[in-house]
Design an enzyme around this catalytic site. Structure first.
Site: not given
Ligand code: IPE
Ligand code: IPE
Ligand code: MG
Length: 246
Positions: A17, A65
């Protein structure tokens, strides 16, 4: 701590994340963040194999996502396709088997094609299994397992934990010993709900693109210092019963 004296998780699961925030902090686009995150993932795969991790699971794309802007979803799939195309030779060389945790049917044709190719080509590799949790949701996975059991006419008395686990995407693999989440959120976001019943958790503020070998080392040191009990007393756990009883 030298690697030889440190228990290494047999199964390491990661919630990668913070790509977006990493990019934002640098005045870059979210796509740039995802691109940097892909490089980090590539390095982690190699490092984990070197360290002797047998199963590595990366949360790559959750069912939730899909709700992100279309452009971002497209970027994520483009990066995935590029990763698979570029890394196939390297996966084979490292004897790494690819697995997907999630339904392939929902993906665009091009993504499905390359996934199927890499899955088939790496099928016989045994040094490490790389699970990509794609289109993944822990709750959906549990419901899917229930549906499969009902469809097969399994009798209620035969629905044991072992039988149930056979219907999960992780069938045949051990539960994660350690789950790492980067970027400061202290939640599991629908990840491996069944499988992580007794996993250790490690949370770090470091955003995913900055999670390098040194950061992994810190997480593994923290894991090595944990006492796993599986419901037993501290004395029982230290007298040789500190392994997953399953
Ligand atoms: C979890 O991260 C999913 C992945 C890392 C693919 P998210 O960024 O989607 O999770 P939330 O929305 O912060 O809980
Ligand atoms: C993790 O990074 C990747 C996916 C969830 C696909 P994020 O895209 O969730 O990054 P933040 O949480 O917005 O910083
Ligand atoms: Mg995230």
């Amino acid at each position: 701590m030298p690697d030889t004296f440190r228990p290494i998780p047999r199964h390491l699961a990661v919630i990668m994340d913070g790509n977006g925030r990493w990019a934002q902090a640098r005045g870059l686009s979210r796509s740039e963040g995802h691109k940097a995150g892909t490089e980090t993932a590539k390095r982690l795969v190699t490092r984990c194999r070197e360290l002797g991790v047998k199963h590595l699971t990366l949360y790559t794309f959750s069912k939730e996502n899909w709700g992100r802007p279309q452009d971002e979803v497209r970027t994520l799939f483009d990066l995935l396709v590029r990763f698979l195309n570029n890394e196939l030779a390297s996966l084979l060389k490292q004897d790494i088997r690819l697995k997907v945790l999630g339904e392939l049917e929902d993906f665009p044709f091009a993504v499905r094609q390359v996934l199927k190719l890499v899955l088939a080509k790496t099928e016989k590799c045994t040094t490490m299994t790389l699970n990509l949790a794609l289109n993944y949701s822990g709750r959906a996975e549990i419901l899917r397992a229930c549906r499969h059991l009902i469809e097969q006419g399994v009798k209620p008395g035969d629905v044991t934990e072992e039988r149930f686990a056979q219907e999960l995407f992780t069938a045949g693999q051990p539960d994660p010993d350690l789950v790492i989440r980067t970027s400061g959120e202290i939640r599991i976001s629908n990840y491996l709900l069944w499988q992580s019943a007794y996993s250790e958790y490690y949370f770090t503020e470091v955003p995913w693109p900055d999670f390098d070998d040194a950061q992994l080392d810190r997480a593994l040191d923290a894991y090595a210092a944990r006492q796993r009990r599986f419901g037993l007393t501290g004395e029982q756990a230290t007298s040789g019963l500190d392994e997953d009883p399953s």
